[in-house]
Design an enzyme around this catalytic site. Structure first.
Site, PDB file in Angstrom:
ATOM      1  N   ARG A 131      24.300 -12.366   0.429  1.00 23.36           N
ATOM      2  CA  ARG A 131      23.165 -11.831  -0.332  1.00 23.36           C
ATOM      3  C   ARG A 131      22.892 -12.610  -1.607  1.00 23.36           C
ATOM      4  NH1 ARG A 131      25.603  -5.918  -2.107  1.00 23.36           N
ATOM      5  NH2 ARG A 131      24.282  -5.949  -3.928  1.00 23.36           N
ATOM      6  N   ASN A 145      21.933  -3.228   1.114  1.00 22.56           N
ATOM      7  CA  ASN A 145      22.128  -4.557   0.509  1.00 22.56           C
ATOM      8  C   ASN A 145      23.273  -5.264   1.221  1.00 22.56           C
ATOM      9  OD1 ASN A 145      20.346  -3.435  -1.251  1.00 22.56           O
ATOM     10  ND2 ASN A 145      21.798  -3.188  -2.932  1.00 22.56           N
ATOM     11  N   ASP A 146      24.335  -4.526   1.437  1.00 22.47           N
ATOM     12  CA  ASP A 146      25.464  -5.108   2.155  1.00 22.47           C
ATOM     13  C   ASP A 146      25.294  -5.003   3.666  1.00 22.47           C
ATOM     14  OD1 ASP A 146      27.212  -6.235   0.234  1.00 22.47           O
ATOM     15  OD2 ASP A 146      27.707  -4.223  -0.461  1.00 22.47           O
ATOM     16  N   HIS A 183      23.114  -8.813  -8.415  1.00 21.91           N
ATOM     17  CA  HIS A 183      23.227  -7.818  -9.472  1.00 21.91           C
ATOM     18  C   HIS A 183      22.318  -8.078 -10.662  1.00 21.91           C
ATOM     19  CE1 HIS A 183      26.303  -6.408  -6.800  1.00 21.91           C
ATOM     20  NE2 HIS A 183      25.990  -5.233  -7.310  1.00 21.91           N
ATOM     21  N   CYS A 202      21.002   4.125  -0.333  1.00 24.66           N
ATOM     22  CA  CYS A 202      20.994   3.719  -1.734  1.00 24.66           C
ATOM     23  C   CYS A 202      20.867   2.202  -1.890  1.00 24.66           C
ATOM     24  CB  CYS A 202      22.232   4.227  -2.462  1.00 24.66           C
ATOM     25  SG  CYS A 202      23.765   3.655  -1.716  1.00 24.66           S
ATOM     26  N   ARG A 237      29.960   6.663  -6.850  1.00 23.45           N
ATOM     27  CA  ARG A 237      30.675   5.766  -5.940  1.00 23.45           C
ATOM     28  C   ARG A 237      31.936   5.268  -6.631  1.00 23.45           C
ATOM     29  NH1 ARG A 237      27.962   0.244  -4.160  1.00 23.45           N
ATOM     30  NH2 ARG A 237      28.375  -0.418  -6.289  1.00 23.45           N
ATOM     31  N   ARG A 282      26.962   3.455  -9.856  1.00 21.20           N
ATOM     32  CA  ARG A 282      27.855   2.304  -9.604  1.00 21.20           C
ATOM     33  C   ARG A 282      28.896   2.260 -10.724  1.00 21.20           C
ATOM     34  NH1 ARG A 282      22.770  -0.354  -7.897  1.00 21.20           N
ATOM     35  NH2 ARG A 282      23.137  -1.332  -5.864  1.00 21.20           N
TER      36      ARG A 282
HETATM   37  C1  PEP Z   1      24.463  -1.689  -1.073  1.00 24.28           C
HETATM   38  O1  PEP Z   1      25.301  -2.478  -0.628  1.00 24.28           O
HETATM   39  O2  PEP Z   1      23.378  -1.459  -0.506  1.00 24.28           O
HETATM   40  C2  PEP Z   1      24.711  -0.991  -2.336  1.00 24.28           C
HETATM   41  C3  PEP Z   1      23.885  -0.054  -2.747  1.00 24.28           C
HETATM   42  O3  PEP Z   1      25.793  -1.370  -3.068  1.00 24.28           O
HETATM   43  P1  PEP Z   1      25.839  -2.645  -4.031  1.00 24.28           P
HETATM   44  O4  PEP Z   1      24.456  -3.194  -4.127  1.00 24.28           O
HETATM   45  O5  PEP Z   1      26.380  -2.174  -5.331  1.00 24.28           O
HETATM   46  O6  PEP Z   1      26.783  -3.533  -3.284  1.00 24.28           O
HETATM   47 MG    MG Z   2      27.259  -2.550  -1.466  1.00 22.68          MG
END
Ligand code: PEP
Ligand code: MG
Length: 574
Positions: A467, A456-457, A191, A504, A334, A298
């Site tokens: 991550r 990302n997840d 983050h 996203c 979200r 977010r």
């Molecule tokens: C993701 O997981 O790709 C995402 C956009 O959510 P975050 O990065 O807030 O977990």
């Molecule tokens: Mg995520």
């Protein structure tokens, strides 16, 4: 001699400035026996007075550079130091145990902190414990004669060097002076990295040991394009990087001209280039970068920036502000994604062995549904102010989606019974972040209005690689054919049911991934606002039919990430 360190390039741009070490000094306290207890009491009073004076100064600088609201935390800190109980008890320990001021102060504050922390269900008390921890550092630092960093007071150009930056550290940074940051830990999707991109400052994360190599005041070059840091560079290197920074500026100016243009490929196909935001304040960046929509709001920052759960009205105001600010362009909100690396001190989330695999996002919302209902009501009420799309994070099973949707429908019915106006065209979709949902996308597509792929997840779960952990960051492989196949499965499933699919995760703004995603038929690309214009510029050079062929090759013929990169590069350099 110049020292070179490399890390993960987390946010574009090049900066040169002196280092500001955001590193906690050693505040270990030894117990010593003293004969002159009066002297110790005086030392303590003096240290407390000086800490208060320092806090007053920090407060006024923070109010000026960051705003009154951010500065108020320092009022709470002064209040703690003015508590006569704290001082009386510390003086009593000095007298009774004939001990030094720092030991007595540590002892007494420890008791206060444990007492407040024991009141687990009282958010106010938890906050007080945090305040005491904070001011204690300040007093101990005076007594031990060491300097504490205080990012809110930075008033000249610096590059921050830190182990990691928490969201509250980042909130205190004034972009006017903080030219870049470099951290030991983190990955491209941690983050702090995402925050750097929304602040539009260069950042390098995951260097492992930058805090050990750099000293306060060292001259640094941060190349956020390549992930390079140079410590005490030669004049020649400084000049070279100044030129590189100038070239990057020129490129940025060229991209700027595309601000009001639609996002079209060479053969005229339109895709939507949307922005990821964390707060209504980020809308300015969306506009400055020509965002066609908000593809991910977010909302957890609403919860994280507060000392208690945000009320329905507070949330309503934020959602309304974003919807109105986007002038009827779509806004995908979200629902809360707390847990994982995003903690909420006032919501007692259990400490877990594997927080990313634990109690987070929709799992919390379905379990503590009163929090979820408040958020949904605020969203439904705000829906009349623009084009709202609601998205549930971390959906693993259809049952979770159905349960979340049922709660949404119930709240809609409740509000309608009360005569509240609600838009009748709110799309409801899910994030695809869990491989189970990606694999079963054909079934989900029958029930949802859209998908947004959270790579990302999705990548961390597919590769089983945290991550946040730079030791395994090599497994963040957006171009790995395994990931591409999942992405293709999701897009195809959506299209088969006449639904749209977006992305996203950070991959959506990755210049090597964009040609393939276009070829796979992705409808919406949502990214850090600062990546929109360069992506629009890239799209203009790509033919969607050729990209479909390229993507097909990547998905069926390639066996490694490297092969995919080679394939894309050979096309782009052709
Ligand atoms: C993701 O997981 O790709 C995402 C956009 O959510 P975050 O990065 O807030 O977990
Ligand atoms: Mg995520």
């Amino acid at each position: 001699m110049t020292q070179h360190v490399s890390g993960i390039a987390a946010s574009d741009g090049i900066a040169q400035a002196k280092a500001y070490m955001l590193v906690e000094p050693d505040l270990t306290v030894e117990k010593t026996t003293v004969s002159d207890t009066d002297n110790e009491k005086q030392r303590l009073t003096k240290a407390i007075d000086e800490a208060k004076e320092q806090l007053g100064k920090i407060r006024s600088i923070a109010a000026e550079s960051l705003g009154e609201e951010e500065a108020q935390v320092f009022d709470a800190h002064v209040m703690v130091l003015s508590d006569p109980d704290l001082i009386d008890q510390a003086n009593a320990v000095i007298n009774d145990e004939k001990t030094n001021a720092e030991y007595a102060f540590k002892q007494v504050t420890d008791t206060f902190i444990s007492m407040f922390e024991a009141m687990e269900d009282n958010a106010y008390m938890q906050e007080r414990a945090a305040d005491i921890r904070d001011v204690r550092k300040r007093v101990l630092a005076r007594l031990l004669n060491v300097t504490l960093p205080s990012p809110a007071t930075i008033d000249k150009e610096v590059i921050i060097v830190a182990e990691d930056l928490t969201p509250s550290d980042t909130a205190q940074l004034n972009k006017q002076y903080v030219k870049a940051f470099v951290t030991n830990i983190g990955g491209r999707t941690s983050h702090s990295a995402i925050m750097a991109r929304s602040l539009e400052i260069p950042a390098i994360v995951g260097t492992k040991n930058i805090t050990e190599l750099v000293s306060e005041g060292d001259q640094l070059i941060v190349d956020g394009l390549e992930g390079d840091v140079y410590i005490n560079p030669s004049e020649e290197e400084q000049d070279r990087y100044q030129n590189k920074a100038d070239e990057f500026d020129t490129l940025r100016k060229e991209w700027d001209r595309l601000k009001d243009e639609p996002s079209l490929t060479k053969d005229g196909k339109h895709v939507e280039l949307a922005a990821n935001i964390g707060t209504p304040k980020d809308l300015e960046g969306v506009k400055n970068n020509g965002g066609e929509a908000v593809g991910l709001y977010r909302t957890e920052f609403l919860y994280m920036d507060s000392t208690e759960l945000p009320s329905e009205d507070e949330q309503y105001e934020s959602y309304k502000q974003v919807l109105e600010g986007m002038d009827n362009k779509p806004v995908v909100v979200r629902t809360m994604d707390i847990g994982g690396d995003k903690e909420l001190p006032y919501l007692e989330l259990p400490k877990e062995m594997n927080p990313f695999l634990g109690y987070r996002a929709i799992r919390v919302s379905l379990d503590q549904d009163s929090i979820f209902r408040t958020q949904l009501r605020a969203l439904l009420r705000a829906s009349v102010h623009g084009t709202l799309r609601i998205m549930f994070p971390m959906i693993a099973t259809l049952q979770e989606f159905r349960d979340a949707k049922a709660i949404l429908d119930e709240e809609r019915a409740n509000l309608e019974n009360d005569g509240v106006d609600i838009s009748d065209s709110i799309q409801v979709g899910i994030m695809i972040e869990i491989p189970a949902a990606a694999v079963l996308a054909d079934q989900f597509a029958k029930e949802v209005d859209f998908f947004s792929i959270g790579t990302n997840d999705l990548i961390q779960y597919t590769m089983a690689a945290d991550r946040m952990n730079e030791q395994v960051s090599y497994l963040y492989q957006p171009y790995n054919p395994s990931i591409l196949r999942l992405v293709k499965n999701v897009i195809d499933a959506a299209h088969k049911e006449g639904k749209w699919a977006g992305m996203c995760g950070e991959m959506a703004g990755d210049q090597t991934a964009v040609p393939i995603l276009l070829g796979l038929g992705l409808d919406e690309f949502s990214m850090s606002a600062t990546s929109i214009l360069k992506t629009r510029s890239l799209l203009k050079t790509l033919d969607s039919v050729e990209m479909a062929e390229l993507a097909e090759k990547a998905v069926t013929d390639c066996s490694t990430s490297e092969e995919v990169v080679e394939l894309v590069e050979s096309y782009l350099n052709k």
